[in-house]
Design an enzyme around this catalytic site. Structure first.
Site, mmCIF file in Angstrom:
data_model
loop_
_atom_site.group_PDB
_atom_site.id
_atom_site.type_symbol
_atom_site.label_atom_id
_atom_site.label_comp_id
_atom_site.label_asym_id
_atom_site.label_seq_id
_atom_site.Cartn_x
_atom_site.Cartn_y
_atom_site.Cartn_z
ATOM 1 N N ASP A 41 0.641 6.007 -9.410
ATOM 2 C CA ASP A 41 1.591 7.075 -9.091
ATOM 3 C C ASP A 41 2.086 6.906 -7.653
ATOM 4 O O ASP A 41 1.444 6.242 -6.835
ATOM 5 C CB ASP A 41 0.958 8.466 -9.289
ATOM 6 C CG ASP A 41 -0.296 8.692 -8.450
ATOM 7 O OD1 ASP A 41 -1.039 7.722 -8.211
ATOM 8 O OD2 ASP A 41 -0.532 9.842 -8.025
ATOM 9 N N GLU A 52 -3.574 9.787 -8.194
ATOM 10 C CA GLU A 52 -4.270 9.768 -6.901
ATOM 11 C C GLU A 52 -3.606 10.698 -5.911
ATOM 12 O O GLU A 52 -4.274 11.369 -5.116
ATOM 13 C CB GLU A 52 -4.300 8.340 -6.342
ATOM 14 C CG GLU A 52 -5.226 8.168 -5.137
ATOM 15 C CD GLU A 52 -4.572 8.446 -3.794
ATOM 16 O OE1 GLU A 52 -5.302 8.587 -2.805
ATOM 17 O OE2 GLU A 52 -3.325 8.553 -3.715
HETATM 18 ZN ZN LIG Z 1 -2.063 5.537 -1.788
#
Ligand SMILES: [Zn+2]
Length: 392
Positions: free
Chosen positions: A87, A151
């Site tokens: 992401d 994340e």
């Molecule tokens: Zn990163």
């Protein structure tokens, strides 16, 4: 010159940049979390390299790609994990001078959202395996890629979910987040706290006749913001910090404020706990504003983490980079789950600068992508459970 073949010689800068461009082209902004758009490309590349690939969705619509390369005849001497997030943070389109999801090579740089954080690092790590294969060097250990969702908003639908589901097992791990090719052994955490200050309402014409919650909050904020909130000085991440980020107080323009609330972001060093952070905040507040009525409420917590720089695994990776010094990160990575929850020896090492991460016109130096890929190739060629060292 005749000698042992070097896995690093198999790195193809053209193949590497092409992969980085392919990954950047997929719009995986999180939020909302569009990781699915990059899955087919990753699966294709990893299967072509001989990996067994599995796509898992701990949260529906939020896929992570799990791939394993096993040396032939099952001779694997351990497992090396590469954990990278697929992401990217959202773009503010107006701030970009070029289309964020159309990668562009300009001079020595590759531009695009995720070039540094961290599609470039993922491309380098995959190219390391392609390089081994290109020169006919088999890794000694199994090489596992966890290319994960989520994340950027905390990891709950990505690495944390994989850990909770028992999907993560390895002797050691490298997280190819941008470190400017240095080996990071420590990272700070975050404790976000809401401070609610109570005062007494009074007539606005007599501010001295009532205890203003805003005046009390102002004294607290002045003492806390970028102030000495801890005695800790960590060798890699330095001194903890405190940023007062939000303030909300008062009830009317002509009333002494009966209440004020502010939110602070206290960045923690490895070794600090939520309890020690709260005790430190109370100490600073009580000294700056004796007798004030206030409460503290814990909001988001991200734990700090570290591995000792003299542990065998950081030394192994540092040696590959030709350096014997280590750095720390002022922010957190998914590496914290692997270090803290599973005790896996984990370092962060990758191309690009954290100063480029999350910015408009994000870029990475192509040379750094190539150097990182060469390091990964040598890591795969040389890693075994023996060099991983003990659990944390
Ligand atoms: Zn990163």
């Amino acid at each position: 010159m005749i000698g042992r073949p070097d896995a690093a010689d198999g790195v193809s800068p053209e193949r590497l940049v092409a992969l980085a461009e392919t990954l950047i082209r997929c719009d995986t902004q999180n939020p909302p979390g569009r990781e699915a758009s990059v899955v087919a490309d990753l699966v294709g590349v990893l299967e072509a390299l001989g990996c067994d690939v599995d796509v898992v969705e701990p949260v529906p619509g939020r896929p992570s790609v799990l791939a394993t390369y096993r040396p032939p005849e099952d001779r694997a001497e351990g497992t090396l994990l590469i954990n990278g997030h697929i992401d990217v943070v959202p773009v503010v389109a107006e701030a970009w001078t070029r289309p964020p999801f159309e990668p562009a090579r300009v001079g020595t740089r590759l531009y695009g959202r995720g070039a540094a954080d961290m599609k470039g690092g993922i491309a380098s790590a995959i190219e390391g395996l392609a390089a081994c294969r290109a020169v006919g060097i088999e890794p000694r250990a199994a090489i596992v890629f966890h290319l994960v969702a989520d994340e950027e908003t905390g990891g709950a639908a990505g690495t944390e979910a994989l850990v909770a589901a028992g999907r993560v097992g390895a002797d050691a791990c490298i997280v190819p987040e941008p470190t400017e090719l240095r080996v990071s052994v420590a990272e700070r955490g975050t404790v976000q706290v809401e401070v609610h200050v109570e005062g007494e309402a009074g007539h606005g014409s007599e501010p001295g006749a009532a205890r203003s919650a805003i005046a009390d909050a102002a004294r607290m904020i002045t003492a806390l913001h970028d102030g000495a909130v801890s005695d800790v000085v960590h060798p890699q991440v330095g001194t903890p910090t405190c940023n007062v980020a939000l303030v909300d107080g008062g009830v009317a323009r002509n009333v002494v404020a009966p209440s004020c609330t502010f939110v602070l972001d206290r960045r923690t060093a490895p070794g600090e706990s939520v309890d020690t952070v709260f005790a430190g905040l109370r100490r600073v507040i009580d000294a700056a504003c004796p007798g004030a009525a206030y409460t503290l409420r814990q909001l988001v917590v991200v734990e700090p983490s570290e591995i000792a720089p003299d542990h065998p695994f950081p030394r192994f990776v540092a040696e590959l980079t030709g350096s014997d010094s280590f750095v720390g990160l002022s922010l957190g990575t998914d590496g914290r789950f692997l270090r803290n929850r599973l005790g896996i020896p984990t370092v962060v090492y990758g191309p690009g600068s954290i100063r480029q991460a999350h910015t408009a016109d994000e870029w990475v130096e192509v040379d750094e992508l190539v150097t990182a890929a060469r390091t990964f190739a040598r890591a795969y060629a040389g890693f075994s459970a023996t060099v991983a060292g003990p659990r944390l």
